[in-house]
Design an enzyme around this catalytic site. Structure first.
Site, PDB file in Angstrom:
ATOM      1  N   SER A   9     -18.459 -27.324  64.160  1.00  0.00           N
ATOM      2  CA  SER A   9     -18.274 -28.773  64.208  1.00  0.00           C
ATOM      3  C   SER A   9     -16.942 -29.156  63.585  1.00  0.00           C
ATOM      4  O   SER A   9     -16.663 -28.816  62.433  1.00  0.00           O
ATOM      5  CB  SER A   9     -19.401 -29.476  63.447  1.00  0.00           C
ATOM      6  OG  SER A   9     -19.093 -30.842  63.270  1.00  0.00           O
ATOM      7  N   HIS A  32     -17.933 -28.203  68.697  1.00  0.00           N
ATOM      8  CA  HIS A  32     -18.902 -29.287  68.626  1.00  0.00           C
ATOM      9  C   HIS A  32     -18.188 -30.537  68.133  1.00  0.00           C
ATOM     10  O   HIS A  32     -17.642 -30.562  67.027  1.00  0.00           O
ATOM     11  CB  HIS A  32     -20.031 -28.899  67.669  1.00  0.00           C
ATOM     12  CG  HIS A  32     -21.206 -29.816  67.686  1.00  0.00           C
ATOM     13  ND1 HIS A  32     -22.179 -29.770  68.653  1.00  0.00           N
ATOM     14  CD2 HIS A  32     -21.572 -30.809  66.837  1.00  0.00           C
ATOM     15  CE1 HIS A  32     -23.102 -30.675  68.399  1.00  0.00           C
ATOM     16  NE2 HIS A  32     -22.754 -31.333  67.297  1.00  0.00           N
ATOM     17  N   ASP A  34     -18.518 -34.350  67.095  1.00  0.00           N
ATOM     18  CA  ASP A  34     -19.454 -35.387  66.671  1.00  0.00           C
ATOM     19  C   ASP A  34     -18.838 -36.763  66.881  1.00  0.00           C
ATOM     20  O   ASP A  34     -17.818 -37.094  66.277  1.00  0.00           O
ATOM     21  CB  ASP A  34     -19.805 -35.208  65.194  1.00  0.00           C
ATOM     22  CG  ASP A  34     -20.617 -33.955  64.942  1.00  0.00           C
ATOM     23  OD1 ASP A  34     -21.725 -33.859  65.514  1.00  0.00           O
ATOM     24  OD2 ASP A  34     -20.163 -33.074  64.195  1.00  0.00           O
ATOM     25  N   MET A  36     -19.538 -40.664  66.412  1.00  0.00           N
ATOM     26  CA  MET A  36     -20.401 -41.599  65.685  1.00  0.00           C
ATOM     27  C   MET A  36     -19.806 -42.999  65.752  1.00  0.00           C
ATOM     28  O   MET A  36     -18.585 -43.172  65.660  1.00  0.00           O
ATOM     29  CB  MET A  36     -20.540 -41.164  64.223  1.00  0.00           C
ATOM     30  CG  MET A  36     -20.965 -39.729  64.027  1.00  0.00           C
ATOM     31  SD  MET A  36     -21.161 -39.338  62.274  1.00  0.00           S
ATOM     32  CE  MET A  36     -21.173 -37.538  62.324  1.00  0.00           C
ATOM     33  N   HIS A  65     -21.586 -34.307  70.841  1.00  0.00           N
ATOM     34  CA  HIS A  65     -22.854 -34.813  70.300  1.00  0.00           C
ATOM     35  C   HIS A  65     -22.654 -36.294  70.031  1.00  0.00           C
ATOM     36  O   HIS A  65     -21.964 -36.678  69.085  1.00  0.00           O
ATOM     37  CB  HIS A  65     -23.213 -34.057  69.024  1.00  0.00           C
ATOM     38  CG  HIS A  65     -24.451 -34.558  68.349  1.00  0.00           C
ATOM     39  ND1 HIS A  65     -24.761 -34.228  67.054  1.00  0.00           N
ATOM     40  CD2 HIS A  65     -25.457 -35.379  68.785  1.00  0.00           C
ATOM     41  CE1 HIS A  65     -25.899 -34.809  66.717  1.00  0.00           C
ATOM     42  NE2 HIS A  65     -26.331 -35.521  67.743  1.00  0.00           N
ATOM     43  N   MET A  67     -23.701 -39.534  68.704  1.00  0.00           N
ATOM     44  CA  MET A  67     -24.565 -40.267  67.771  1.00  0.00           C
ATOM     45  C   MET A  67     -24.180 -41.737  67.871  1.00  0.00           C
ATOM     46  O   MET A  67     -23.597 -42.310  66.955  1.00  0.00           O
ATOM     47  CB  MET A  67     -24.407 -39.706  66.359  1.00  0.00           C
ATOM     48  CG  MET A  67     -25.034 -38.337  66.201  1.00  0.00           C
ATOM     49  SD  MET A  67     -24.587 -37.512  64.655  1.00  0.00           S
ATOM     50  CE  MET A  67     -23.100 -36.641  65.204  1.00  0.00           C
ATOM     51  N   MET A 136     -32.125 -31.767  65.513  1.00  0.00           N
ATOM     52  CA  MET A 136     -31.363 -31.977  64.288  1.00  0.00           C
ATOM     53  C   MET A 136     -32.114 -31.391  63.098  1.00  0.00           C
ATOM     54  O   MET A 136     -33.301 -31.651  62.906  1.00  0.00           O
ATOM     55  CB  MET A 136     -31.115 -33.462  64.062  1.00  0.00           C
ATOM     56  CG  MET A 136     -30.182 -34.119  65.069  1.00  0.00           C
ATOM     57  SD  MET A 136     -28.520 -33.400  65.051  1.00  0.00           S
ATOM     58  CE  MET A 136     -27.997 -33.763  63.364  1.00  0.00           C
ATOM     59  N   GLY A 141     -25.369 -38.026  60.902  1.00  0.00           N
ATOM     60  CA  GLY A 141     -24.440 -39.001  60.340  1.00  0.00           C
ATOM     61  C   GLY A 141     -23.396 -38.417  59.420  1.00  0.00           C
ATOM     62  O   GLY A 141     -22.270 -38.908  59.382  1.00  0.00           O
ATOM     63  N   GLY A 144     -22.353 -31.468  55.702  1.00  0.00           N
ATOM     64  CA  GLY A 144     -22.565 -30.945  54.356  1.00  0.00           C
ATOM     65  C   GLY A 144     -23.956 -31.115  53.798  1.00  0.00           C
ATOM     66  O   GLY A 144     -24.181 -30.888  52.607  1.00  0.00           O
ATOM     67  N   ASP A 174     -28.486 -28.265  64.523  1.00  0.00           N
ATOM     68  CA  ASP A 174     -27.282 -28.848  63.929  1.00  0.00           C
ATOM     69  C   ASP A 174     -27.626 -29.404  62.559  1.00  0.00           C
ATOM     70  O   ASP A 174     -28.457 -30.307  62.441  1.00  0.00           O
ATOM     71  CB  ASP A 174     -26.763 -29.964  64.844  1.00  0.00           C
ATOM     72  CG  ASP A 174     -25.505 -30.647  64.327  1.00  0.00           C
ATOM     73  OD1 ASP A 174     -25.002 -30.251  63.259  1.00  0.00           O
ATOM     74  OD2 ASP A 174     -25.019 -31.576  64.999  1.00  0.00           O
ATOM     75  N   GLY A 196     -20.574 -26.456  60.477  1.00  0.00           N
ATOM     76  CA  GLY A 196     -19.368 -27.172  60.078  1.00  0.00           C
ATOM     77  C   GLY A 196     -18.712 -26.554  58.862  1.00  0.00           C
ATOM     78  O   GLY A 196     -17.773 -25.768  58.963  1.00  0.00           O
ATOM     79  N   SER A 197     -19.244 -26.876  57.687  1.00  0.00           N
ATOM     80  CA  SER A 197     -18.645 -26.394  56.447  1.00  0.00           C
ATOM     81  C   SER A 197     -18.741 -24.883  56.309  1.00  0.00           C
ATOM     82  O   SER A 197     -17.889 -24.260  55.671  1.00  0.00           O
ATOM     83  CB  SER A 197     -19.295 -27.082  55.236  1.00  0.00           C
ATOM     84  OG  SER A 197     -20.713 -26.934  55.272  1.00  0.00           O
TER      85      SER A 197
END
Length: 227
Positions: A9, A32, A34, A36, A65, A67, A136, A141, A144, A174, A196-197
């Site tokens: 991500s 990926h 995101d 939002m 994705h 959102m 999910m 949103g 981390g 995710d 992600g992280s």
């Protein structure tokens, strides 16, 4: 046996240097993205114009994705941008079957996402309309967050339904994916993992992708009885 896919991500990337950040994950299966809108989730990230530029320079396919509220209106534009996969939230769609068909008609794989507390059972009949089901494993949103083990039974139920129906729907997870939690998610039935992280927080993102893929594949082999 299906091999697992690692989709890092870019929510965890350096947004000032996105093109360089994409090159750092060029060994992944997809990036990926995101999206939002600060309505469906309390955060604001990227819009369609930025995603179009990412699509133009990315060395790997884009997995969006969304959102966002009013997915029926906005999601088709991301398919028109040439993205490989577009995932909308079931909670944000009035006509999810119609939307999934429209995404496919426009050339993208159709994915549908469920928040952690949203049951999968009401949507099992529409599995043939989907290419991917995103479960999910954190509240959408923010990156981390810690992996929610309470989602594992839902992943197992989704896998059982998919196996029973014979449709080729991938299960994506995710949120909170690490070298440790990927084992639990893969054992439950997931095959596509958003990290992600765990990737961008590593000194060597390519090596982190390799380790995640190896761990995921090891568990998939174990779950299917393959050494």
């Amino acid at each position: 046996m299906k091999s697992c896919c690692i989709n890092p991500s870019i929510l965890s990337a350096d947004f000032v240097n996105l093109e360089a950040e994409l090159q750092r994950i060029s060994t992944a299966d997809a990036v990926h993205v995101d999206v939002m809108d600060n309505h469906f989730v309390p955060n604001l990230t990227l819009g369609l114009p930025v995603v179009q530029r990412i699509q133009a320079v990315s060395p790997i396919p884009l997995d969006a994705h969304l959102m966002i509220a009013d997915a029926d209106r906005w999601a088709p534009g991301f398919a028109d941008a040439g993205l490989a996969s577009v995932t909308f939230h079931a909670e944000a769609s009035i006509a999810p079957v119609k939307l999934a068909r429209e995404l496919r008609q426009r050339g993208a794989k159709a994915g549908m996402a469920l928040r952690p507390a949203t049951p999968v059972e009401p949507y099992l009949d529409m599995l043939p309309e989907l290419d991917m089901l995103l479960i999910m494993t954190v509240e959408p949103g923010f990156g981390g967050q810690a992996f929610l083990d309470l989602t594992l039974p839902k992943i197992r139920r989704a896998k059982a339904a998919i196996d029973g129906s014979g449709v080729g729907v991938a299960i994506q997870v995710d949120g909170g994916i690490t070298e440790e939690t990927i084992l639990r998610a893969a054992e439950a039935g997931a095959t596509v993992f958003v990290a992600g992280s765990a990737v961008y927080g590593a000194d060597d993102p390519a090596a982190a992708i390799t380790r995640l893929r190896e761990e995921g594949n090891r568990m998939l082999r174990s779950a299917t009885g393959i050494n």
